[in-house]
Design an enzyme around this catalytic site. Structure first.
Site, PDB file in Angstrom:
ATOM      1  N   HIS A 264      47.575  29.233  38.509  1.00  0.00           N
ATOM      2  CA  HIS A 264      47.786  30.559  37.903  1.00  0.00           C
ATOM      3  C   HIS A 264      46.954  31.612  38.647  1.00  0.00           C
ATOM      4  O   HIS A 264      47.476  32.635  39.102  1.00  0.00           O
ATOM      5  CB  HIS A 264      47.380  30.498  36.425  1.00  0.00           C
ATOM      6  CG  HIS A 264      47.550  31.787  35.686  1.00  0.00           C
ATOM      7  ND1 HIS A 264      48.619  32.024  34.856  1.00  0.00           N
ATOM      8  CD2 HIS A 264      46.805  32.915  35.654  1.00  0.00           C
ATOM      9  CE1 HIS A 264      48.520  33.245  34.346  1.00  0.00           C
ATOM     10  NE2 HIS A 264      47.423  33.812  34.818  1.00  0.00           N
ATOM     11  N   GLU A 265      45.668  31.355  38.779  1.00  0.00           N
ATOM     12  CA  GLU A 265      44.795  32.332  39.439  1.00  0.00           C
ATOM     13  C   GLU A 265      45.143  32.454  40.928  1.00  0.00           C
ATOM     14  O   GLU A 265      44.993  33.527  41.518  1.00  0.00           O
ATOM     15  CB  GLU A 265      43.320  31.967  39.245  1.00  0.00           C
ATOM     16  CG  GLU A 265      42.857  31.890  37.779  1.00  0.00           C
ATOM     17  CD  GLU A 265      43.218  33.104  36.936  1.00  0.00           C
ATOM     18  OE1 GLU A 265      43.318  34.220  37.487  1.00  0.00           O
ATOM     19  OE2 GLU A 265      43.424  32.943  35.707  1.00  0.00           O
ATOM     20  N   HIS A 268      47.741  35.129  41.244  1.00  0.00           N
ATOM     21  CA  HIS A 268      47.144  36.471  41.249  1.00  0.00           C
ATOM     22  C   HIS A 268      46.529  36.772  42.615  1.00  0.00           C
ATOM     23  O   HIS A 268      46.641  37.878  43.151  1.00  0.00           O
ATOM     24  CB  HIS A 268      46.038  36.564  40.188  1.00  0.00           C
ATOM     25  CG  HIS A 268      46.536  36.698  38.778  1.00  0.00           C
ATOM     26  ND1 HIS A 268      47.342  37.742  38.372  1.00  0.00           N
ATOM     27  CD2 HIS A 268      46.329  35.944  37.668  1.00  0.00           C
ATOM     28  CE1 HIS A 268      47.596  37.614  37.062  1.00  0.00           C
ATOM     29  NE2 HIS A 268      47.008  36.528  36.619  1.00  0.00           N
ATOM     30  N   GLU A 294      50.943  39.648  36.493  1.00  0.00           N
ATOM     31  CA  GLU A 294      51.108  38.401  35.747  1.00  0.00           C
ATOM     32  C   GLU A 294      52.359  37.645  36.203  1.00  0.00           C
ATOM     33  O   GLU A 294      52.405  36.423  36.149  1.00  0.00           O
ATOM     34  CB  GLU A 294      51.164  38.721  34.246  1.00  0.00           C
ATOM     35  CG  GLU A 294      50.814  37.572  33.333  1.00  0.00           C
ATOM     36  CD  GLU A 294      49.402  37.025  33.528  1.00  0.00           C
ATOM     37  OE1 GLU A 294      48.519  37.741  34.049  1.00  0.00           O
ATOM     38  OE2 GLU A 294      49.194  35.857  33.167  1.00  0.00           O
TER      39      GLU A 294
HETATM   40 ZN    ZN Z   1      46.966  35.890  34.609  1.00  0.00          ZN
END
Ligand code: ZN
Length: 508
Positions: A264-265, A268, A294
């Site tokens: 997830h990170e 980003h 996101e």
């Molecule tokens: Zn996030």
């Protein structure tokens, strides 16, 4: 003109330096700082942020922007210079509406509130944090009222994170999504839940971290411009385009946490690392909106990281890292485990299907609080009632109910949640568009564990531009249409239709 433009850029660079220094202090606080540093660190960050705010809202900046107006008008809309002036003007006009004294007061209040929350949550003691939250709601209303002329009191707060969105538009999209989502959730949750016991074994931390980082690198995360560290609440942070860091957390008794937080990170971070270097230090060197940001974390975490194709390639590798734990577990069993759908209490642990219901609950409660239709003292109960209505379970305590998310205790109420669901929607829209241009993307992932084509499409169509374009502009440019829930619903129906019997909901 040229000299004035350069002067503006130099001033903006100083603002960016101060904010980045504050960001580095935050990163340190969340990773390596000993607990004794907390009090001074809060003050130090507040000082740097105040200086950054003062520098940015200096009337000198306004004068430069005014003087540069004819220059901006002489340039093409999508030139870097015109974009820099346009975005700086938008940010500046917003920032000067908030008095410096007010901003400092809010920062002091929220760091106090955060401190109290860190003790109130484990103690399951909402009463303790209630007076702080009441004050936060007060501040949130005041902040909204610095921007008169909006239709809904939450609009200015929503717009600060998702420019171009407002309460009515988010509510419309959410209602549309909800109508399609609820039957799917009930179809799935009425069936036997997936067995995810294979994820709940002992998995040594070091191996978990190494595997996650290996995948992050394969995705395209560059370690000479980044690093991975441990923290309590994973986040990504950037100090410059040459230093974009990610954090994760591990649970040795659950494989799903560190791995998917890391992916997830990484999503980003790929966005930030993909921004064109010549936008460095300007207000353009960031994401287009919280929803678009996101979308990238969810794209890499879910559409790629939880896909059957990804694990077709990677599961044997994971098995060789954890032969005792996974050697006898089939790929199908593992795939069902990492995509288990269930009505659970905690948003951050929620699966792709139920996740949005968690977000909608928070969004609607935020609106009710700001409108004055809900009092803070009635919030825990409102939470329980809504949770029961949406998920068919009542949270047994406030710890895993109204106290679970840091957002309201560390910032203003309003605008902080919608980006998560907008991100889920957009992740599918971007991914579908990339695959339309490059239909071999899924097979590249499945056969070779390669992500270059996907990563390059995202860089070319999204990442490189930073915040030059608004969210709706970049969505339109990259996908050829406005934000739409269709690709997302098609994705959910196909994927979960293979894993569960969706009955009537599988037909669009
Ligand atoms: Zn996030």
């Amino acid at each position: 003109m040229e000299a004035k433009f350069q002067e503006l850029k130099t001033r903006l660079l100083e603002v960016d330096d101060l904010s980045s220094a504050a960001g580095l202090l935050y990163w340190d606080q969340s990773t390596y700082m000993p607990p004794g540093g907390a009090a001074a660190r809060g003050r130090q960050m507040a000082t740097l942020r105040r200086l950054a705010h003062e520098k940015f809202t200096d009337p000198g900046i306004g004068k430069l922007l005014d003087a540069l107006m004819p220059y901006e008008e002489s340039l093409a809309y999508d030139s870097d210079e015109a974009s820099l002036l346009r975005v700086t003007r938008r940010d500046y006009e917003r920032a000067i509406k908030i008095p410096a004294g007010f901003a400092a007061e809010v920062t002091n209040h929220t760091s106090e509130s955060y401190q109290v929350w860190t003790e109130a949550r484990p103690a399951n003691d909402f009463e303790r944090v209630r007076p702080y939250l009441e004050k936060t709601l007060d501040y949130s209303r005041q902040a909204a009222n610095f921007f008169p002329g909006y239709e809904h009191i939450a609009d200015a707060l929503i717009e600060s994170r998702d420019y171009g969105m407002n309460a009515a538009e988010v509510s419309r999209v959410f209602a549309e999504l909800r109508e399609e989502l609820v039957p799917i959730v009930s179809a799935i949750t009425s069936q036997e839940p997936a067995d995810d016991s294979c994820l709940h074994q002992h998995f040594p931390e070091e191996k978990q971290l190494a595997f996650g980082l290996e995948v992050a690198k394969r995705f395209g995360y560059e370690l000479d411009r980044g690093r991975l560290d441990k923290t309590h609440h994973p986040f990504m942070t950037k100090f410059s385009l040459g230093d974009v860091r990610i954090t994760t957390r591990t649970k040795e008794n659950f494989l799903g946490d560190a791995l998917f937080s890391t992916l997830h990170e990484t999503g980003h971070a790929l966005y930030e690392q993909g921004i064109r270097m010549d936008l460095e230090g300007t207000p353009l060197a960031g994401g287009a909106s919280s929803g678009v940001h996101e979308s990238q974390s969810r794209l890499w975490e879910n559409l790629v990281g939880r896909s059957r194709g990804f694990w077709y390639y990677y599961y044997p590798k994971l098995q060789s890292v954890f032969p005792e734990q996974l050697g006898a577990v089939s790929r199908d069993t593992f795939n069902r485990a990492i995509n288990k759908v269930e009505c659970s209490l905690i948003r951050t642990n929620a699966d792709e299907v139920t996740y949005n219901l968690h977000v909608m609950l928070r969004f609607d409660l935020e609106l009710a609080l700001l409108e004055g239709n809900l009092e803070i003292r009635d919030l825990p109960n409102a939470w329980r009632e809504r949770f029961d209505a949406d998920f068919g379970i009542v949270p047994p305590d406030d710890k895993d109910g109204v106290l679970q998310d840091v957002h309201w205790y560390f910032g203003l109420i309003g605008g902080s949640f919608q980006g998560y669901t907008l991100g889920n929607i957009l992740a599918s829209q971007f991914y579908t568009s990339a695959c339309k241009v490059h239909p071999h993307i899924p097979s590249e992932i499945k056969r070779k564990g390669e992500f270059n084509t996907l990563h390059n499409w995202l860089k070319a169509n999204l990442y490189q531009h930073g915040s030059k374009y608004t969210a709706s502009e970049i969505i339109e440019r990259a996908t050829g249409s406005a934000l739409s829930i269709e690709p997302y619903m098609a994705y959910l129906r196909t994927k979960y239709g293979e894993l569960y019997d969706l009955g009537n909901c599988s037909v669009a």
